[in-house]
Design a protein around this motif. Sequence first.
Motif, PDB file in Angstrom:
ATOM      1  N   ALA A 252     -17.292 -13.670 -12.902  1.00  0.00           N
ATOM      2  CA  ALA A 252     -18.621 -13.104 -13.061  1.00  0.00           C
ATOM      3  C   ALA A 252     -18.818 -11.979 -12.057  1.00  0.00           C
ATOM      4  N   PRO A 253     -19.510 -10.927 -12.442  1.00  0.00           N
ATOM      5  CA  PRO A 253     -19.882  -9.912 -11.454  1.00  0.00           C
ATOM      6  C   PRO A 253     -20.663 -10.555 -10.314  1.00  0.00           C
TER       7      PRO A 253
ATOM      8  N   PHE B  20     -19.074  -1.702  -9.095  1.00  0.00           N
ATOM      9  CA  PHE B  20     -19.946  -0.831  -9.873  1.00  0.00           C
ATOM     10  C   PHE B  20     -21.365  -0.876  -9.331  1.00  0.00           C
TER      11      PHE B  20
ATOM     12  N   HIS C  50     -34.186   2.207 -21.359  1.00  0.00           N
ATOM     13  CA  HIS C  50     -33.588   1.002 -20.806  1.00  0.00           C
ATOM     14  C   HIS C  50     -34.061   0.828 -19.364  1.00  0.00           C
ATOM     15  N   PRO C  51     -34.231  -0.427 -18.918  1.00  0.00           N
ATOM     16  CA  PRO C  51     -34.748  -0.624 -17.557  1.00  0.00           C
ATOM     17  C   PRO C  51     -33.785  -0.215 -16.459  1.00  0.00           C
ATOM     18  N   TYR C  52     -32.496  -0.221 -16.742  1.00  0.00           N
ATOM     19  CA  TYR C  52     -31.500   0.083 -15.702  1.00  0.00           C
ATOM     20  C   TYR C  52     -30.230   0.617 -16.351  1.00  0.00           C
TER      21      TYR C  52
ATOM     22  N   PHE D 235     -25.819   1.353 -15.317  1.00  0.00           N
ATOM     23  CA  PHE D 235     -24.722   0.999 -14.440  1.00  0.00           C
ATOM     24  C   PHE D 235     -23.707   2.134 -14.376  1.00  0.00           C
ATOM     25  N   GLY D 236     -22.979   2.182 -13.267  1.00  0.00           N
ATOM     26  CA  GLY D 236     -21.829   3.052 -13.188  1.00  0.00           C
ATOM     27  C   GLY D 236     -20.644   2.408 -13.877  1.00  0.00           C
TER      28      GLY D 236
ATOM     29  N   HIS E 191     -31.427 -11.750 -18.704  1.00  0.00           N
ATOM     30  CA  HIS E 191     -30.907 -10.552 -19.334  1.00  0.00           C
ATOM     31  C   HIS E 191     -29.615 -10.855 -20.090  1.00  0.00           C
ATOM     32  N   TRP E 192     -29.340 -10.036 -21.093  1.00  0.00           N
ATOM     33  CA  TRP E 192     -28.014  -9.931 -21.693  1.00  0.00           C
ATOM     34  C   TRP E 192     -27.526  -8.505 -21.464  1.00  0.00           C
ATOM     35  N   VAL E 193     -26.333  -8.432 -20.913  1.00  0.00           N
ATOM     36  CA  VAL E 193     -25.694  -7.157 -20.608  1.00  0.00           C
ATOM     37  C   VAL E 193     -24.299  -7.218 -21.220  1.00  0.00           C
TER      38      VAL E 193
ATOM     39  N   GLN F 218     -20.319  -5.269 -22.003  1.00  0.00           N
ATOM     40  CA  GLN F 218     -19.353  -4.299 -21.499  1.00  0.00           C
ATOM     41  C   GLN F 218     -18.186  -4.168 -22.461  1.00  0.00           C
TER      42      GLN F 218
ATOM     43  N   MET G 170     -21.172  -1.166 -17.897  1.00  0.00           N
ATOM     44  CA  MET G 170     -22.043  -2.217 -18.372  1.00  0.00           C
ATOM     45  C   MET G 170     -23.256  -1.582 -19.055  1.00  0.00           C
TER      46      MET G 170
ATOM     47  N   PHE H 211     -27.213  -2.420 -20.757  1.00  0.00           N
ATOM     48  CA  PHE H 211     -28.336  -3.305 -21.046  1.00  0.00           C
ATOM     49  C   PHE H 211     -28.414  -3.567 -22.541  1.00  0.00           C
TER      50      PHE H 211
ATOM     51  N   SER I  80     -30.578  -6.697 -23.773  1.00  0.00           N
ATOM     52  CA  SER I  80     -31.875  -7.316 -24.004  1.00  0.00           C
ATOM     53  C   SER I  80     -32.289  -8.083 -22.760  1.00  0.00           C
TER      54      SER I  80
ATOM     55  N   TYR J 204     -22.642 -10.683 -21.054  1.00  0.00           N
ATOM     56  CA  TYR J 204     -22.975 -11.418 -19.846  1.00  0.00           C
ATOM     57  C   TYR J 204     -24.460 -11.770 -19.833  1.00  0.00           C
TER      58      TYR J 204
ATOM     59  N   TRP K 229     -24.857 -13.609 -12.253  1.00  0.00           N
ATOM     60  CA  TRP K 229     -24.309 -13.356 -13.574  1.00  0.00           C
ATOM     61  C   TRP K 229     -23.437 -14.527 -14.004  1.00  0.00           C
TER      62      TRP K 229
END
Lengths: 108, 120
Positions: free
Chosen positions: A42-43, A86, A95-97, A99-100, B35-37, B39, B45, B47, B49, B95, B110
């Motif tokens: 997991a991250p 990342f 979108h709220p955020y 990522f790199g 959240h669901w993210v 990749q 990564m 977003f 939902s 994730y 996560w």
Amino acid sequence: SSELTQDPDVSVALGQTVRITCQGDGFRNYYGGWFQQKPGQAPLLVFSGRDTRPSGIPDRFSASSSGDTATLTITGAQAEDEAVYFCSSRNTGNHPYVFGRGTKVTVL
Amino acid sequence: DVQLVESGGALVQPGGSLRLSCAASGFDFNTYTLHWVRQVPGKEMEFVSAINSGGTIPYYADSVRGRFTISKDNARHTVVLQMNGLRHEDTGMYYCARSYVVTTAILDYWGRGTQVAVSS
């Protein structure tokens, strides 16, 4: 939407310092987050906001921000720090955020 | 310890459906946004939902709005992503993650993810 730009790869000698940068407009007004990801795991959040290191994260991890660039620094890199790192930042779009794409850190 | 465990990923044909679940433990589930993210290998990564702590306000990426539905069961400590009308571009590792609020980039825990593959 905002984009975050990271260098794809960086290497560091064991015990030396490595700096990983993340560039994006969101950092002009907001401190984001840094995540460590190892294969199959997991991250893991390693730093967030202006000065928050989550419990259990070694103090060799630190972060800073200037203008549109955020930087994660590993001071005295260890073998277990080899991973993809990342960044995240709040987004100006729908979108709220965002990522790199991540920087793969290799410890030599 | 905080744990988020995803399940439900599979290989599915385009146009098909999947139901992803995230089982949470080790924290006060009722007070967190989930959240669901996703990749895709080699990409950042993304977003997908999110849903507020009370389970009453969902948020969706433009690319999935109208096809995916997120729900949060505070009694069972689970969050579900119902995915309908799946497309090739929905392929990826999904994730589950948590945060205090939706409008933050800080997802502090996560899960390990569950793999979704959309292919004929």
